[in-house]
Enzyme design. Structure first.
Site, PDB file in Angstrom:
ATOM      1  N   TYR A 123       9.184 -43.079  32.674  1.00  0.00           N
ATOM      2  CA  TYR A 123       9.404 -43.285  34.109  1.00  0.00           C
ATOM      3  C   TYR A 123       8.185 -42.934  34.948  1.00  0.00           C
ATOM      4  O   TYR A 123       8.252 -42.875  36.166  1.00  0.00           O
ATOM      5  CB  TYR A 123      10.611 -42.460  34.580  1.00  0.00           C
ATOM      6  N   LYS A 175      13.143 -38.879  19.669  1.00  0.00           N
ATOM      7  CA  LYS A 175      13.054 -40.029  18.765  1.00  0.00           C
ATOM      8  C   LYS A 175      11.718 -39.944  18.023  1.00  0.00           C
ATOM      9  O   LYS A 175      10.951 -40.912  17.933  1.00  0.00           O
ATOM     10  CB  LYS A 175      13.160 -41.330  19.597  1.00  0.00           C
TER      11      LYS A 175
END
Ligand code: NAD
Length: 339
Positions: A123, A175
């Site tokens: 972001y 992840k």
């Protein structure tokens, strides 16, 4: 002297649900001096700026704000409210507690706090297209930026939060198996910091997709979850869904120089002015604010009165299946506080 807090009533249902919250805090004996300031649509109408300097100055002074939902003005020339607030006060931690309040739902025992990094990751806004031949948008690239500094401060925040609130475990969601650099750095920093809290706060790391499944199967296993920006954005709505939606969800935005507390929902233009909005989410946000100010005792009293009123089920607003007005619900919470 009473503590000063900036109060931004906001737009739509904002003024009525923040008024209701102030009444409940008064009834609980909370001594706060409210500095009322404008933002959002109300500020555009008054001074043609959705985040007036006077509002920013007030928060700089008080360092704490309780904020009603804000209408995002559409149109060129207006600065983004969230960006202005996040940048001015470096609001790096988005904290969203979710717990089961309404009985009879899918899960009886959810009590999870999500700590989301709010300034980095995907972001950060570094994006572009790459032209190939005569297609100007043949490729799109977005950069995920994870820094050691940003990872350390959000993960440390999660551990310190867990310690201060008597919580037992921090779960780091990542992840790193695929995003070896950005995910790997976040995970490595997490493992380093976890060692400092060894014996005091348990630590585990879980791959984000596996965590999504585990949260749906056994949410009661989780306590504090810390993760990067995009994963936090998605998980926060998943968590709200576990306990019946966004209606009762409060949020805190914690920065280096200020902290802001708000409901997760918006201005509800469809019911604004009708006196039927549910003020619970702002009231729960006010409880987070009281804890931030060190008044755990009154935060607990207000939260207990609110949850007892909802669980009893006699005085509920329309969104929870009742017929009570905002005022009637607020009176019921106050009656509980005084009982
Ligand atoms: P919304 O959350 O305002 O409303 C969605 C639905 O939930 C509506 O049917 C509404 O009536 C209901 N609802 C929301 N809060 C309620 C409450 N407290 N009691 C009873 N019912 C409630 O979402 P939206 O309609 O997508 O957005 C409306 C405006 O709010 C937009 O301008 C949006 O930009 C803004 N918004 C602001 C914030 C914020 O300031 N934190 C967050 C989300 C949306």
């Amino acid at each position: 002297m009473s503590t000063q807090v900036t109060l931004i009533p906001g737009d739509g249902i904002g003024p009525s649900i923040t008024d209701a919250t102030v009444r409940v805090l008064d009834a609980a004996g909370v001594q706060l001096a409210w500095d009322r300031q404008l933002a959002g649509g109300a500020a555009v109408r008054a001074v043609e700026d959705p985040v007036p300097d006077a509002t920013l100055e007030s928060i700089k002074r008080t360092r704490v704000a309780l904020k009603g939902p804000l209408e995002t003005p559409v149109g060129e020339g207006y600065r983004s409210i969230n960006v202005a607030l996040r940048q001015t006060f470096d609001l790096y931690a988005n904290v969203r507690p979710v717990m089961t309040i309404i009985p009879g739902g899918r899960y009886a025992d959810v009590d999870i706090v999500l700590v989301r990094e709010n300034t980095e990751g995907l972001y950060i806004g570094i994006e572009h297209y790459v032209r190939i031949g005569d297609d100007p948008r043949a490729v799109a690239e977005s950069l995920a930026v994870i820094t050691r500094f940003g990872s350390e401060r959000i993960i440390r925040y999660a551990f310190e939060y867990a310690l201060a609130r008597g919580r037992k475990k921090v779960t780091l969601a990542h992840k790193a198996n695929i995003l070896k650099a950005s995910g790997g750095l976040f995970l490595d920093v997490g493992r380093e910091i976890a060692r400092e809290y060894d014996g005091r706060i348990a630590f585990e790391d879980v791959i984000i997709d596996a965590l999504a499944m585990k949260l749906v199967l056994n949410p009661e296993r989780y306590d504090v979850i810390v993760t990067t920006n995009l994963f936090g954005d998605i998980l926060s709505d998943l968590l709200a869904g576990l306990v019946g939606g966004l209606g009762l969800a409060p949020g805190a935005n914690i920065g280096t120089s200020a902290a802001m507390f708000e409901a997760v929902h918006g201005t509800a233009p469809d019911i604004a002015g009708k006196g039927v909005a549910n003020p619970s989410a702002v009231m729960l946000a006010a409880c987070l604010m009281l804890e931030h100010l060190g008044d755990d005792e009154r935060a607990r009293r207000v939260r207990d009165a609110l949850t007892a009123t909802i669980r009893e089920g006699r005085t509920l607003t329309r969104d929870l299946g009742g017929t009570a007005s905002t005022d009637q619900f607020t009176d019921a919470v106050i009656a509980r506080l005084r009982a």
